[in-house]
Design an enzyme around this catalytic site. Sequence first.
Site, PDB file in Angstrom:
ATOM      1  N   CYS A   1      14.086  -9.259  51.878  1.00 57.30           N
ATOM      2  CA  CYS A   1      15.285 -10.036  51.566  1.00 57.30           C
ATOM      3  C   CYS A   1      15.361 -11.284  52.428  1.00 57.30           C
ATOM      4  O   CYS A   1      15.978 -12.266  52.055  1.00 57.30           O
ATOM      5  CB  CYS A   1      16.523  -9.169  51.743  1.00 57.30           C
ATOM      6  SG  CYS A   1      16.579  -8.378  53.342  1.00 57.30           S
TER       7      CYS A   1
ATOM      8  N   ASN B   1      12.269  -1.712  49.291  1.00 58.20           N
ATOM      9  CA  ASN B   1      11.356  -2.520  50.111  1.00 58.20           C
ATOM     10  C   ASN B   1      11.295  -2.086  51.573  1.00 58.20           C
ATOM     11  O   ASN B   1      10.341  -2.355  52.271  1.00 58.20           O
ATOM     12  CB  ASN B   1      11.674  -4.010  49.977  1.00 58.20           C
ATOM     13  CG  ASN B   1      13.030  -4.370  50.519  1.00 58.20           C
ATOM     14  OD1 ASN B   1      13.933  -3.547  50.543  1.00 58.20           O
ATOM     15  ND2 ASN B   1      13.197  -5.584  50.967  1.00 58.20           N
TER      16      ASN B   1
ATOM     17  N   GLU C   1      25.735  -5.467  58.895  1.00 58.44           N
ATOM     18  CA  GLU C   1      25.168  -4.160  59.232  1.00 58.44           C
ATOM     19  C   GLU C   1      24.574  -4.245  60.619  1.00 58.44           C
ATOM     20  O   GLU C   1      24.458  -5.318  61.207  1.00 58.44           O
ATOM     21  CB  GLU C   1      24.072  -3.819  58.237  1.00 58.44           C
ATOM     22  CG  GLU C   1      24.590  -3.820  56.825  1.00 58.44           C
ATOM     23  CD  GLU C   1      23.872  -2.833  55.958  1.00 58.44           C
ATOM     24  OE1 GLU C   1      24.294  -1.671  55.920  1.00 58.44           O
ATOM     25  OE2 GLU C   1      22.885  -3.232  55.332  1.00 58.44           O
TER      26      GLU C   1
ATOM     27  N   GLU D   1      24.955  -5.838  50.866  1.00 64.24           N
ATOM     28  CA  GLU D   1      23.942  -6.731  51.421  1.00 64.24           C
ATOM     29  C   GLU D   1      22.983  -7.058  50.298  1.00 64.24           C
ATOM     30  O   GLU D   1      22.316  -6.161  49.772  1.00 64.24           O
ATOM     31  CB  GLU D   1      23.183  -6.050  52.568  1.00 64.24           C
ATOM     32  CG  GLU D   1      23.970  -5.945  53.862  1.00 64.24           C
ATOM     33  CD  GLU D   1      24.344  -7.289  54.443  1.00 64.24           C
ATOM     34  OE1 GLU D   1      23.708  -8.305  54.093  1.00 64.24           O
ATOM     35  OE2 GLU D   1      25.295  -7.328  55.230  1.00 64.24           O
TER      36      GLU D   1
END
Length: 496
Positions: free
Chosen positions: A284, A152, A463, A250
């Site tokens: 997300c 994505n 991150e 993640e």
Amino acid sequence: MPDTYLNSIDGKWVPSSSGETFRNTNPSRPDEVLGEFQRSGPEDVDVAIQAAKRAYPDWRKTPAPLRGEIIARATRMLIERKPELAEGITREMGKVLVDSGYDVQGAITSGEYMAGEGRRMFGDTVPSGLPSRMAMTVREPVGVVGIITPWNLPMLMPAWKLFPALICGNTVVVKPAEDTPMTAVRLFEILEEAGVPPGVANLVTGFGAEAGQSLVGHPDIDMISFTGSQTVGRQIAKSAGAELKHVSLEMGGKNALVVLDDADIKEAITGALWGGFSTAGQRCTASSRIVVDRKVADDVVGGLVEGISGLVVGDPTDPATNIGPLINAKQLDRVHSYTEIGLAEGAELVVGGLKLQDELDGGYFYSPTLFDHASSDMRIAQEEIFGPTITVIRVDGYDEAISVANGTRYGLSAAVYTRDTARALHAVSELEAGLVYLNAPTIGSEIHLPFGGVKDTGNGHRESGPSAIEQFTETKTIFLDYSGTLQRAHIDEPSG
Ligand code: NAP
Ligand code: MG
């Protein structure tokens, strides 16, 4: 014949050892083949890991500022090529050009930040409890890192793992998503041109169950950095964890955008439309649940319906388009299955719920979809749909709003719209999410701040920004004694 693209291993472009390839198509027009890509297997992954292992000692010793210069060069190329890279992302992944520009910009900003980190990468210097003794920490690389990314954000995702991993002195093997290998190839062309030495960064394209799994299971991999679905993340945690590899995960979200009764309704609607439908909801951090105080719910739903009626679905290269296709046929079926699930569960389908393939060249298009009157325990309110579907849950007051927002196993991003400062601050503190936005939708994180989720979204890492440096390094604690005599910590230290 479509062009054939190769793996990048040890500074060379090479085919898979089996000679097998797979086809990548344009999700807007599945008949358009973008290229043939290498279907890598365990052997290719092993060759790539061995190259990374050989390159590691020299790269580790290369001063971080010099590593930073290479990243800065790559970043300048990303800036120069941003329009063509964005166009390529739109063809490969289907999102509209403005979203693809964001994708490249995310990589650029990450490169800028991480290049500068070559001259920081701070450790701590602290006083010792003993005289004539220095105490400090330094950051050292973890080793050979396997990077596995979703489709994505095909440029941003590999870049925001690669740049911090490289600046910290690790060498890497990247397995990009099978739906977006072309963007990864473009990034690796840039890394090569920028002067990343052979073996330092390696690319193996292919399928998760083949190349991905071989990477995770390989004994010479020291760390896996993964972004993707929870199902795959759990498998990786199990197998890599058993081998005591570092694992950074993640995963998804079911992010709530909360609208309280005193909110600026117009702003909340604009935010929900952007958060829910940009990148066709394939984010997300998408605002997939709209948790609204019943007192203002009719106004909010009315505004959403009006907003949705103005969203243009179609060719993502047309600047007038708001929503491009979904990534593939499987995802289109999956998103549509949630419309059927929502209806069966008794939620009210207000607009959308339609596959638009026949109208639009056979592309994987789906109409923006709004469910209302959902309850928090419904599957459409609990499971990540990853498409242009938003679900309104009506609640009575602040307490129920927060409890519904927190009522999922995910914890990536949350947003609250209110004009009441005290309630805003309570909400910011009570929302169970790694990212919280006040009066803004659930998407919009910036590269110099930590990114990640709580609960089942992640496994405790963050991150981006300084957190990425922590993630991709080991800490070495150093004591330098110049007293000329044996000093015993906790024994010779003076105490009161
Ligand atoms: P996915 O199916 O989990 O795939 C992610 C990556 O893992 C792909 O490269 C995939 O390869 C690979 N993979 C699949 N099975 C594997 C295995 N057994 N071992 C090793 N690697 C394997 O996820 P996706 O459908 O591409 O992406 C959507 C998901 O990513 C959503 O859940 C979304 O929320 C999440 N996401 C999270 C964030 C975040 O930061 N929290 C950001 C973006 C996306 P293939 O491509 O061949 O399947
Ligand atoms: Mg494709």
